[in-house]
Design an enzyme around this catalytic site. Structure first.
Site: not given
Ligand code: RB5
Length: 151
Positions: A66
């Site tokens: 993420c």
């Molecule tokens: C973006 O939604 C961000 O919050 C996600 O990709 C991640 O970094 C969360 O932990």
């Protein structure tokens, strides 16, 4: 070894880099593509989907990406029997296998560059749980987890 990979909308580029890298190395990697099948999907449901597949033994290992890797690790650890951690360096990637026996590694596309990410994944893929002194510690995590899931 069957490896599953997935990401949220913050990590589409790094996922592609890692899928291409693993396929070029002959690794049996499956891109679950949860985000493609459900528009607007968020990291909790994407991470949970992969972690459940590991719990059900559909795959042996998982990679979740993420923005930071943090949210993916948090949600994956909420699936019973699954251990996940965020690693952006080779030493941690080795230790999370050798010492912690985690099935899932998580990374953040906003944290790590593609070349280092490939090296970190290679170290993680080639590392196995070492047993020995780590066995009782991992077992204690599993025992405590049972208390938490089945009070
Ligand atoms: C973006 O939604 C961000 O919050 C996600 O990709 C991640 O970094 C969360 O932990």
């Amino acid at each position: 070894m069957k490896v599953a990979i997935d990401c949220d909308d913050a990590a589409v580029n790094l996922k592609k880099v890692l899928v291409d890298h693993l396929k070029a190395k002959g690794v049996d990697v499956t891109d679950l593509g949860y985000g493609n099948s459900k528009e607007g999907s968020l990291y909790p449901e994407i991470g949970y989907n992969l972690a459940v597949k590991l719990k059900e033994k559909e795959f042996d290992r998982g990679i979740l990406i993420c923005g930071t890797g943090l949210g993916m690790a948090m949600i994956a650890n909420k699936v019973e029997g699954i251990f996940a951690g965020t690693c952006h360096d080779v030493f941690s990637a080795e230790r999370i296998r050798k010492s912690n026996d985690a099935q899932i590694i998580t990374m953040g596309e906003r944290v790590i560059g593609p070349e280092l990410a490939k090296t970190v994944i290679d170290a993680w893929l080639t590392s196995e749980f070492q047993g020995g002194g780590s066995t009782s510690k991992v077992q204690q995590m599993r025992d405590l987890e049972k208390d938490s899931f089945h009070p």
